[in-house]
Design an enzyme around this catalytic site. Structure first.
Site, PDB file in Angstrom:
ATOM      1  N   THR A 109     -15.875 147.836  -6.997  1.00  0.00           N
ATOM      2  CA  THR A 109     -16.930 147.213  -7.841  1.00  0.00           C
ATOM      3  C   THR A 109     -16.570 145.690  -8.133  1.00  0.00           C
ATOM      4  OG1 THR A 109     -16.039 148.276  -9.912  1.00  0.00           O
ATOM      5  CG2 THR A 109     -18.017 149.007  -8.923  1.00  0.00           C
ATOM      6  N   ASP A 110     -17.267 144.693  -8.304  1.00  0.00           N
ATOM      7  CA  ASP A 110     -16.773 143.437  -8.417  1.00  0.00           C
ATOM      8  C   ASP A 110     -16.675 143.084  -9.773  1.00  0.00           C
ATOM      9  OD1 ASP A 110     -16.621 143.098  -5.578  1.00  0.00           O
ATOM     10  OD2 ASP A 110     -18.861 142.533  -5.421  1.00  0.00           O
ATOM     11  N   LYS A 111     -16.523 141.659  -9.946  1.00  0.00           N
ATOM     12  CA  LYS A 111     -16.336 141.178 -11.279  1.00  0.00           C
ATOM     13  C   LYS A 111     -17.538 141.475 -12.144  1.00  0.00           C
ATOM     14  CE  LYS A 111     -16.954 136.884 -11.553  1.00  0.00           C
ATOM     15  NZ  LYS A 111     -18.273 136.705 -12.386  1.00  0.00           N
ATOM     16  N   GLY A 112     -17.284 141.988 -13.527  1.00  0.00           N
ATOM     17  CA  GLY A 112     -18.250 142.460 -14.229  1.00  0.00           C
ATOM     18  C   GLY A 112     -19.251 143.681 -13.985  1.00  0.00           C
ATOM     19  N   VAL A 113     -19.136 144.166 -12.810  1.00  0.00           N
ATOM     20  CA  VAL A 113     -19.912 145.172 -12.355  1.00  0.00           C
ATOM     21  C   VAL A 113     -19.480 146.478 -13.151  1.00  0.00           C
ATOM     22  CG1 VAL A 113     -20.806 146.791 -10.752  1.00  0.00           C
ATOM     23  CG2 VAL A 113     -20.493 144.120 -10.216  1.00  0.00           C
TER      24      VAL A 113
END
Length: 467
Positions: A109-113
């Site tokens: 999962t990417d940044k902030g997800v």
């Protein structure tokens, strides 16, 4: 002192046999050192037997630079490994090199997800009861990361390779799908006609297609650009904090960087009437298209699925199926408190969707080959957003807020390629200055009370240090 060569008794004088080593050395080699802390001379080293387990995680991605470990930055994986170390379930070596204990994640999962259900596989000591392991790990984690359950898995279980499919969701206000003739305000309520149009657009993604235009650094000829979308739909609208929201769910075998956000972004543009639905079929073709990428705030990993594993091992009497039905209530309570509330509060305070919608009409939705401007003369570097060809997200922003420790380092001035900034603006579909001007005009339509609440919340917010 060199050891004498010993002829093998089975050979005919041509082969050599390695001499036998002392018994003590042989015994020492057989000892497992992974769990052995330095001990005084003469003290017996106790080996902790380990088994493969599947860990179910729920987390809010706010303040984290994604799931996967990124040295120097705050990530979910790094916090989890540190918690297992403090809980005496992981060694220092394993925390530094998790592969020693077969550590793997089901999805990045990417940044902030955020993730409602994320699965991790790892070898843990079998001398600790499972409920105790859950309690110990959670004791050393922040409240926005929870281990919901731990299940014993097969010896060869790998949560990534055994994963059949993954389901993601995207939650956003319904005014993101309002037509260009309607105002995008808090009072907007989606009509049945617009909702039906949105659902019909989403159905166009079903099946196997070449999604090279929906990700970064993928060419049309790459076989890995083909992805299979199994299910996609938009649920019924619901009310929260004075806004109307919708939840889009997408199930596929696997997804690439930015793929879901670009799928949602293009669906928004079509529903709003900025471009026709035929652009979706054009996106499967080889020419590179300008596909907008929706904000990452509302993206959530719902669940990795293990249908084949459950069918093969779920009823063998030793292992439990990885369906997590018993944890449903705990997950929903966590989601309501940390994930959904964060998405809603951030949207009301910072207006990421409104900012993004104000620039959506400036995208050209056509092949970049025909619209790239001529090369420009070199100039001083300017601060702007990245393009699809860059490694980071297009809205990456300042990564310093995710650093664990931020030593003073002199920032190098990037080299300037002629025409690079002009092409970057064209690839993104807008320039930063124009987008900001339109965003300010759009957001000014909000009530004065909402603006005051947003300003107070922003002032009180403290940036967190940190794939």
């Amino acid at each position: 002192m060199s050891l004498p060569r010993v002829l093998s008794p089975t050979s005919q004088g041509s082969g050599l046999k390695r001499p036998a080593e002392p018994e003590a050395a042989t015994s020492e080699e057989k000892r497992c050192h992974l769990d052995a802390a330095p001990t005084p001379e003469g003290t017996e080293v106790v080996r902790r037997k380990r088994r493969k387990y599947a860990l179910l995680l729920s987390y809010c991605g706010k303040g984290y630079l994604g799931m996967q470990r990124n040295p120097g930055y705050r990530t979910i994986e790094d916090d989890l490994l540190t918690a297992m170390l403090h809980a005496d379930l992981m060694t220092e070596e394993g925390c530094t090199c998790p592969q020693m204990f077969h550590f793997q994640r089901a999805a990045r999962t990417d940044k902030g997800v955020s993730a409602a259900r994320q699965v991790v596989s790892v070898k843990l000591p079998e001398d600790v009861p499972v409920p105790e392991m859950v309690e110990k790990i959670n004791r050393h984690l922040s409240n926005q990361i929870r281990v919901m359950a731990i299940r014993r898995a097969t010896k060869g279980f790998n949560c990534k390779s055994w994963c059949d499919s993954r389901t993601y969701s995207y939650m956003c206000p319904t005014y993101a799908f309002a037509t260009t003739k309607e105002s995008t305000t808090d009072d907007y309520r989606i009509t049945p006609e617009v909702l039906e149009k949105l659902r019909s657009v989403l159905k166009l993604y079903l099946g196997t297609h070449n999604f090279h235009n929906f990700t970064a650094r993928k060419k049309a000829q790459d076989a890995s650009a083909y992805r299979y979308i199994m299910e996609i739909d938009c649920g019924e609208p619901f009310e929260r904090n004075g806004l109307q929201w919708v939840l889009i769910k997408i199930k596929g075998q696997s997804f690439m960087l930015h793929q879901i956000r670009k799928m949602v972004g293009l669906a928004m543009a079509i529903t709003r009437g900025l471009v026709g639905a035929e652009v979706v079929s054009r996106a499967w073709r080889e020419p590179r298209l300008d596909v907008p990428i929706a904000p990452g705030l509302g993206l959530v990993l719902e669940e990795p699925h293990y249908d084949k594993y459950n069918k093969r091992y779920g009823d063998d009497g030793i292992h439990e199926p990885l369906t997590w039905e018993d944890e449903r209530q705990k997950i929903e309570e966590f989601r309501e408190k940390f994930i959904d509330s964060t998405i809603i509060e951030t949207e009301i305070r910072d207006n990421p969707i409104l900012h993004w919608l104000s620039t959506l009409s400036l995208h050209h939705f056509s092949s970049s080959e025909n619209t790239l401007p001529p090369k420009a003369t070199p100039g001083p570097p300017r601060k702007g957003k990245g393009s699809d060809n860059e490694a980071e997200d297009e809205d990456e922003g300042d990564l310093d807020q995710y650093r664990v420790s931020s030593p003073e380092k002199k920032k190098e001035t990037p080299a300037v390629v002629p025409g690079a900034e002009t092409c970057r603006e064209m690839t993104n579909g807008h320039s930063e200055s124009t987008g900001e001007a339109i965003a300010k005009e759009t957001i000014s339509a909000r009530t004065d009370s909402d603006e005051k609440v947003g300003e107070a919340s922003s002032a009180a917010e403290v940036k967190c240090p940190n794939s």
